[in-house]
Design a protein around this motif. Sequence first.
Motif, PDB file in Angstrom:
ATOM      1  N   GLN A  59       0.810  -1.210   0.000  1.00 33.27           N
ATOM      2  CA  GLN A  59       0.000   0.000   0.000  1.00 33.27           C
ATOM      3  C   GLN A  59       0.850   1.268   0.000  1.00 33.27           C
ATOM      4  O   GLN A  59       0.587   2.206  -0.775  1.00 33.27           O
ATOM      5  N   ALA A  60       1.868   1.324   0.835  1.00 32.62           N
ATOM      6  CA  ALA A  60       2.693   2.531   0.932  1.00 32.62           C
ATOM      7  C   ALA A  60       3.412   2.817  -0.381  1.00 32.62           C
ATOM      8  O   ALA A  60       3.571   3.980  -0.775  1.00 32.62           O
ATOM      9  N   GLU A  61       3.845   1.769  -1.078  1.00 31.78           N
ATOM     10  CA  GLU A  61       4.540   1.961  -2.358  1.00 31.78           C
ATOM     11  C   GLU A  61       3.597   2.487  -3.425  1.00 31.78           C
ATOM     12  O   GLU A  61       3.963   3.367  -4.218  1.00 31.78           O
ATOM     13  N   VAL A  62       2.369   1.972  -3.457  1.00 33.34           N
ATOM     14  CA  VAL A  62       1.388   2.450  -4.426  1.00 33.34           C
ATOM     15  C   VAL A  62       1.023   3.904  -4.129  1.00 33.34           C
ATOM     16  O   VAL A  62       0.899   4.732  -5.056  1.00 33.34           O
ATOM     17  N   ILE A  63       0.885   4.243  -2.856  1.00 37.01           N
ATOM     18  CA  ILE A  63       0.586   5.624  -2.477  1.00 37.01           C
ATOM     19  C   ILE A  63       1.748   6.538  -2.843  1.00 37.01           C
ATOM     20  O   ILE A  63       1.548   7.682  -3.268  1.00 37.01           O
ATOM     21  N   PHE A  64       2.975   6.051  -2.690  1.00 34.33           N
ATOM     22  CA  PHE A  64       4.154   6.827  -3.079  1.00 34.33           C
ATOM     23  C   PHE A  64       4.103   7.169  -4.566  1.00 34.33           C
ATOM     24  O   PHE A  64       4.339   8.316  -4.969  1.00 34.33           O
ATOM     25  N   ALA A 132       4.544   8.742   2.586  1.00 34.34           N
ATOM     26  CA  ALA A 132       4.853   7.370   2.171  1.00 34.34           C
ATOM     27  C   ALA A 132       6.345   7.083   2.311  1.00 34.34           C
ATOM     28  O   ALA A 132       6.742   5.962   2.669  1.00 34.34           O
ATOM     29  N   TRP A 133       7.174   8.090   2.034  1.00 37.67           N
ATOM     30  CA  TRP A 133       8.628   7.954   2.178  1.00 37.67           C
ATOM     31  C   TRP A 133       8.972   7.581   3.616  1.00 37.67           C
ATOM     32  O   TRP A 133       9.772   6.677   3.865  1.00 37.67           O
ATOM     33  N   SER A 134       8.334   8.284   4.549  1.00 35.56           N
ATOM     34  CA  SER A 134       8.582   8.010   5.964  1.00 35.56           C
ATOM     35  C   SER A 134       8.080   6.622   6.354  1.00 35.56           C
ATOM     36  O   SER A 134       8.758   5.875   7.079  1.00 35.56           O
ATOM     37  N   THR A 135       6.892   6.246   5.865  1.00 37.87           N
ATOM     38  CA  THR A 135       6.313   4.940   6.184  1.00 37.87           C
ATOM     39  C   THR A 135       7.201   3.807   5.683  1.00 37.87           C
ATOM     40  O   THR A 135       7.390   2.786   6.362  1.00 37.87           O
ATOM     41  N   LEU A 136       7.769   3.992   4.501  1.00 40.35           N
ATOM     42  CA  LEU A 136       8.624   2.962   3.895  1.00 40.35           C
ATOM     43  C   LEU A 136      10.031   2.966   4.473  1.00 40.35           C
ATOM     44  O   LEU A 136      10.800   2.030   4.225  1.00 40.35           O
ATOM     45  N   GLY A 137      10.387   4.029   5.190  1.00 34.60           N
ATOM     46  CA  GLY A 137      11.731   4.116   5.755  1.00 34.60           C
ATOM     47  C   GLY A 137      12.802   4.241   4.693  1.00 34.60           C
ATOM     48  O   GLY A 137      13.912   3.699   4.846  1.00 34.60           O
ATOM     49  N   LEU A 138      12.516   4.959   3.622  1.00 35.67           N
ATOM     50  CA  LEU A 138      13.461   5.097   2.516  1.00 35.67           C
ATOM     51  C   LEU A 138      14.617   6.017   2.909  1.00 35.67           C
ATOM     52  O   LEU A 138      14.409   7.015   3.609  1.00 35.67           O
ATOM     53  N   PRO A 139      15.821   5.706   2.466  1.00 33.58           N
ATOM     54  CA  PRO A 139      16.953   6.603   2.749  1.00 33.58           C
ATOM     55  C   PRO A 139      16.813   7.898   1.947  1.00 33.58           C
ATOM     56  O   PRO A 139      16.189   7.914   0.886  1.00 33.58           O
ATOM     57  N   PHE A 140      17.368   8.978   2.479  1.00 35.38           N
ATOM     58  CA  PHE A 140      17.298  10.268   1.797  1.00 35.38           C
ATOM     59  C   PHE A 140      18.712  10.727   1.471  1.00 35.38           C
ATOM     60  O   PHE A 140      19.552  10.876   2.370  1.00 35.38           O
ATOM     61  N   SER A 141      18.987  10.925   0.185  1.00 38.15           N
ATOM     62  CA  SER A 141      20.302  11.392  -0.263  1.00 38.15           C
ATOM     63  C   SER A 141      20.231  12.861  -0.661  1.00 38.15           C
ATOM     64  O   SER A 141      19.158  13.363  -1.019  1.00 38.15           O
ATOM     65  N   TRP A 142      21.372  13.535  -0.653  1.00 32.30           N
ATOM     66  CA  TRP A 142      21.401  14.971  -0.952  1.00 32.30           C
ATOM     67  C   TRP A 142      20.916  15.279  -2.360  1.00 32.30           C
ATOM     68  O   TRP A 142      20.372  16.351  -2.629  1.00 32.30           O
ATOM     69  N   LEU A 223      12.472   4.181  -4.815  1.00 30.70           N
ATOM     70  CA  LEU A 223      12.002   3.006  -4.091  1.00 30.70           C
ATOM     71  C   LEU A 223      13.071   1.917  -4.083  1.00 30.70           C
ATOM     72  O   LEU A 223      13.634   1.577  -5.122  1.00 30.70           O
ATOM     73  N   GLU A 224      13.333   1.368  -2.929  1.00 27.66           N
ATOM     74  CA  GLU A 224      14.390   0.366  -2.821  1.00 27.66           C
ATOM     75  C   GLU A 224      14.001  -0.954  -3.457  1.00 27.66           C
ATOM     76  O   GLU A 224      14.755  -1.534  -4.236  1.00 27.66           O
ATOM     77  N   ARG A 225      12.809  -1.456  -3.168  1.00 31.98           N
ATOM     78  CA  ARG A 225      12.398  -2.782  -3.657  1.00 31.98           C
ATOM     79  C   ARG A 225      12.118  -2.783  -5.151  1.00 31.98           C
ATOM     80  O   ARG A 225      12.256  -3.812  -5.815  1.00 31.98           O
TER      81      ARG A 225
END
Length: 262
Positions: A59-64, A132-142, A223-225
């Motif tokens: 769900q979080a990925e689709v919302i992203f 959604a980024w926060s929910t998925l715990g995605l890393p944030f790069s500059w 998205l990582e996955r």
Amino acid sequence: MKFTLSLFREYMANYLKVKLTYRADFWVEVVSDLLFSAVNLIFIFVVFQHTNSLGDWNQAEVIFVYGYFMIPSAIFGTFFNLWNFSDRYIVKGEMDRVLTRPAHSLAQVMLENVDPPSLIGAFVGLAIMGSAWSTLGLPFSWYDPLVLVVMVIGSVLIYAGIYTALAAISFYSDAPTGIVPLMFNIQNYGRYPIQIYNKGIRFLLTWLLPFAFVGVYPASFFLERHKDLVMSLLTPVVGIVVAGIGLLFWNHGVRRYRGAGS
């Protein structure tokens, strides 16, 4: 370009003068756009009440992906509001007025139909992406904000190229074609992961009507996955190509145009 930007400032000043006179209209447009976005988001939640995933997308990925989709869609709706081009400019003859002026005809049509309330959807989409980024715990790069800007520009160019070409059909036939509503429905497939569709639809949305590049492909960069580096980085390239084709089709149509007649 400098001349066009100066025109943009003048048109925006006039737009604001009108909206300050009729403020209720502005807020009605904003609220209606927000309600439309809310309905689409609620639909995603309803779908996931009946299934745990779409393909292998949660769900979080689709919302992203949906959040990203909203950003170029809103920017396009703000600056490329060409829905009524045939009726207003061809059938009613306003294209004759446009062609008597020195600015490029497409720039004039865009500026005359600019719709700033639609831009609110871009900020809503950005907020949805952030959640959604926060929910998925995605890393944030500059470099992520820079990449996002480039991806969004590419996606907007795809919208612009497709709908400019569709508007240009009116130069060849002043009869309503009904193609634009159909295209609007097709573009909505870009809200969802393209992997959930069959091969025919995937090919259509990737290479013929590349609406996958206004949603899932550029969003997959973050998205990582489901990271698809090649297809996501193709987004600005596809955008330039499609926008170029749309502009060529428009310019050819303008050269063919002979006036509204009697």
